[in-house]
Enzyme design. Structure first.
Site, mmCIF file in Angstrom:
data_model
loop_
_atom_site.group_PDB
_atom_site.id
_atom_site.type_symbol
_atom_site.label_atom_id
_atom_site.label_comp_id
_atom_site.label_asym_id
_atom_site.label_seq_id
_atom_site.Cartn_x
_atom_site.Cartn_y
_atom_site.Cartn_z
ATOM 1 N N ASN A 168 0.859 -1.191 0.000
ATOM 2 C CA ASN A 168 0.000 0.000 0.000
ATOM 3 C C ASN A 168 0.894 1.240 0.000
ATOM 4 O OD1 ASN A 168 0.510 0.899 2.846
ATOM 5 N ND2 ASN A 168 -0.279 -1.166 3.230
ATOM 6 N N LYS A 179 -11.754 -3.520 18.158
ATOM 7 C CA LYS A 179 -10.385 -3.956 18.463
ATOM 8 C C LYS A 179 -10.068 -3.782 19.942
ATOM 9 C CE LYS A 179 -8.722 -3.250 13.801
ATOM 10 N NZ LYS A 179 -7.580 -3.603 12.964
HETATM 11 O O1 PMT Z 1 2.866 6.152 6.558
HETATM 12 P P1 PMT Z 1 2.299 7.474 6.075
HETATM 13 O O2 PMT Z 1 2.488 7.694 4.605
HETATM 14 O O3 PMT Z 1 2.805 8.625 6.918
HETATM 15 O O4 PMT Z 1 0.727 7.424 6.282
HETATM 16 C C1 PMT Z 1 0.199 7.337 7.573
HETATM 17 C C2 PMT Z 1 -0.982 6.371 7.627
HETATM 18 C C3 PMT Z 1 -2.119 6.899 6.800
HETATM 19 C C4 PMT Z 1 -0.562 4.979 7.151
HETATM 20 C C5 PMT Z 1 -1.356 6.270 9.158
HETATM 21 O O5 PMT Z 1 -1.588 7.535 9.675
HETATM 22 C C6 PMT Z 1 -2.579 5.391 9.362
HETATM 23 O O6 PMT Z 1 -3.729 5.814 9.249
HETATM 24 N N1 PMT Z 1 -2.308 4.105 9.704
HETATM 25 C C7 PMT Z 1 -3.321 3.058 9.782
HETATM 26 C C8 PMT Z 1 -3.534 2.492 8.406
HETATM 27 C C9 PMT Z 1 -4.449 1.317 8.394
HETATM 28 O O7 PMT Z 1 -4.065 0.287 7.931
HETATM 29 O O8 PMT Z 1 -5.611 1.509 8.985
HETATM 30 P P2 PMT Z 1 -6.741 0.340 9.155
HETATM 31 O O9 PMT Z 1 -7.977 1.122 9.422
HETATM 32 O O10 PMT Z 1 -6.730 -0.589 8.022
HETATM 33 O O11 PMT Z 1 -6.241 -0.434 10.436
HETATM 34 C C10 PMT Z 1 -6.695 -0.100 11.737
HETATM 35 C C11 PMT Z 1 -5.602 -0.321 12.757
HETATM 36 O O12 PMT Z 1 -5.307 -1.725 12.845
HETATM 37 C C12 PMT Z 1 -4.295 0.368 12.467
HETATM 38 O O13 PMT Z 1 -3.777 0.837 13.704
HETATM 39 C C13 PMT Z 1 -3.396 -0.731 11.911
HETATM 40 O O14 PMT Z 1 -2.028 -0.513 12.207
HETATM 41 C C14 PMT Z 1 -3.931 -1.941 12.670
HETATM 42 N N2 PMT Z 1 -3.788 -3.225 11.970
HETATM 43 C C15 PMT Z 1 -4.469 -3.460 10.802
HETATM 44 C C16 PMT Z 1 -4.367 -4.689 10.202
HETATM 45 C C17 PMT Z 1 -3.556 -5.681 10.800
HETATM 46 N N3 PMT Z 1 -3.418 -6.875 10.238
HETATM 47 N N4 PMT Z 1 -2.907 -5.427 11.936
HETATM 48 C C18 PMT Z 1 -3.014 -4.219 12.536
HETATM 49 O O15 PMT Z 1 -2.401 -3.981 13.583
#
Ligand code: PMT
Length: 436
Positions: free
Chosen positions: A240, A376
């Site tokens: 991504n 979560k």
């Molecule tokens: O890296 P940059 O370019 O600076 O951009 C920052 C960002 C947009 C990546 C960051 O600020 C952000 O929003 N990170 C979370 C991205 C994400 O994958 O969000 P999600 O809504 O899909 O996941 C929710 C949470 O679960 C996140 O804290 C993620 O780290 C966590 N997760 C998700 C999937 C997984 N298998 N394990 C996790 O821990």
């Protein structure tokens, strides 16, 4: 004094002091900037003089104080001379009135006329402070947005007890953050001593304002950052657009404030922040293992990584040939949800750990983030609006709303460093009541 050390080459900062109770803090910022090698000149509003008098500014800068458009001893046309002289302009404590004048382009006193005359290329740093209701007033927020859109850099006020005894947002940011924001605009080119800015500001902090080191209510943090790469075959992977900037900024901020930080970084090309232990990983499975291991010895986890939700079940050991059949044969399986797993184990071993997630959303931001917070089981989630070009993946700025069971705190669009500082502030505040 640094002004003299760098005579002729020192970075030139114009400090515009406005009439608020926090005006005395401008004296501390002036001293920090001087120690970092800047020449600072001061322009004061009439109102500000009621809080800090001319003798203080003149004693510290060895310059006559600029206060009036007409009878000033500094120059025949002081607002043009001052605005043209400065390399960076700092407005602090920025009052609602001065920001309104800036937004409207009014020029009815020395400070407002000087601000209007600042050339477009000269950065203006604005550090507001005021009563919470004045700060939250629609008019003030609209003016802040206008000024931001025009390129002003804001050092946002923080929450706390205000001079009027109200509690809420409106308290001037720390003098260190304000000095850092000014120095960040200067880079390290104007004066040799600015190359030492980090060290000098740190020394100044310790000597004069007291250090923030060790002031966090927790000592160890694990941060995840960046994307993961899920191998399809030896040359292809699922990924991504995460650059790692947000997670790295958080790790840097926590380390700067004295925490022991482990940064579990996906494949990104960013330098390791000072004082941070970095563990490089590639896949979601590797990120899972490294994060879970570090979490065992941490008080706080902050999951800013964009972890792949799916990974190929059987990555090929040779390059796949093109073709529909090969594509259809790629079986995907779900990765482990690292954040959910940390939340489920956060109270294991009689320890209380604080877990923070991010929610990257393109629509229905708050509802989706709230659902993730609950599903979560995290203590705090940063609802990240990734539908905007100035926020989320890859950008230098970010726009988040901090959600916890206690409620929502919407932050404006800020640099990722500023988002990190605000996030660490909020975690520090919530952590205290959490572990109590
Ligand atoms: O890296 P940059 O370019 O600076 O951009 C920052 C960002 C947009 C990546 C960051 O600020 C952000 O929003 N990170 C979370 C991205 C994400 O994958 O969000 P999600 O809504 O899909 O996941 C929710 C949470 O679960 C996140 O804290 C993620 O780290 C966590 N997760 C998700 C999937 C997984 N298998 N394990 C996790 O821990």
């Amino acid at each position: 004094m640094a002004n003299e050390d760098c005579e002729g080459a020192a970075a030139r900062v114009l400090l515009c002091v406005c009439g608020g109770i926090a005006a005395y803090k401008a004296v501390e910022v002036l001293r920090l900037l001087q120690r970092a090698g800047c020449t600072v000149r001061v322009a004061s509003t009439e109102g500000a003089l009621r809080f800090v008098g001319a003798a203080t500014w003149e004693g510290l800068t060895h310059e006559p104080l600029a206060t009036s458009l007409f009878d000033d001893a500094t120059s025949a046309i002081p607002h043009i001379e001052l605005s043209g002289w400065a390399e960076v302009v700092l407005v602090m404590p920025a009052t609602a009135n001065v920001m309104a004048k800036m937004a409207m382009g009014m020029a009815d006193d020395l400070v407002s006329a000087t601000l209007l005359a600042v050339p477009e290329a000269t950065p203006i740093v604005v550090a507001p402070a005021m009563n919470v209701h004045m700060w939250k007033a629609a008019a003030t927020q609209a003016n802040v947005s206008v000024l931001m859109a025009r390129g002003a850099r804001f050092v946002m006020p923080v929450s706390g007890r205000l001079a009027c005894n109200d509690v809420g947002e409106g308290k001037l940011a720390s003098v260190e953050c304000i000095a850092d924001a000014v120095l960040a605009q200067l880079g390290a080119t104007s004066c040799e001593s600015l190359a030492e800015t980090g060290r000098e500001v740190q020394e100044a902090r310790e000597a004069e304002a007291g250090t923030r080191m060790g002031t966090l209510p927790f000592s160890s943090v694990v941060v995840t950052a960046g994307p993961t790469h899920e191998a399809i075959d030896p040359v292809r992977y699922i990924a991504n657009r995460s650059s790692g900037k947000m997670g790295f900024a958080i790790a840097e901020e926590a380390a700067r404030r004295g925490a022991e930080v482990t940064l579990v970084a996906g494949p990104v090309s960013l330098p390791t922040p000072q004082g941070v232990r970095r563990v490089d990983v590639v896949s979601a499975a590797e990120m899972h293992d490294a994060t879970v291991a570090a979490f065992a010895n941490s008080d706080v986890a902050i999951c800013a990584a964009a972890v792949a939700d799916y990974t190929p079940a059987h990555p090929a050991d040779h390059k796949l040939k093109k073709g529909r059949e090969q594509l259809d044969a790629i079986e995907l399986v779900q990765t482990a949800d690292i954040l959910a797993e940390l939340c489920a184990s956060k109270n294991d071993g009689g320890k209380r750990r604080f877990v923070v997630g991010f929610a990257a959303e393109t629509h229905d931001l708050l509802n989706n983030a709230q659902a993730k917070l609950e599903r979560k089981g995290c203590d705090l989630i940063a609802a990240n609006d990734v539908s905007r070009s100035d926020s989320g993946f890859g950008s230098d700025t970010n726009r988040v709303t901090l959600l916890s069971p206690a409620g929502a705190e919407a932050l404006p669009t800020l640099s990722k460093a500023e988002v990190a500082a605000r996030l660490v502030d909020r975690i520090a505040k919530d952590f205290v009541s959490y572990v109590r």
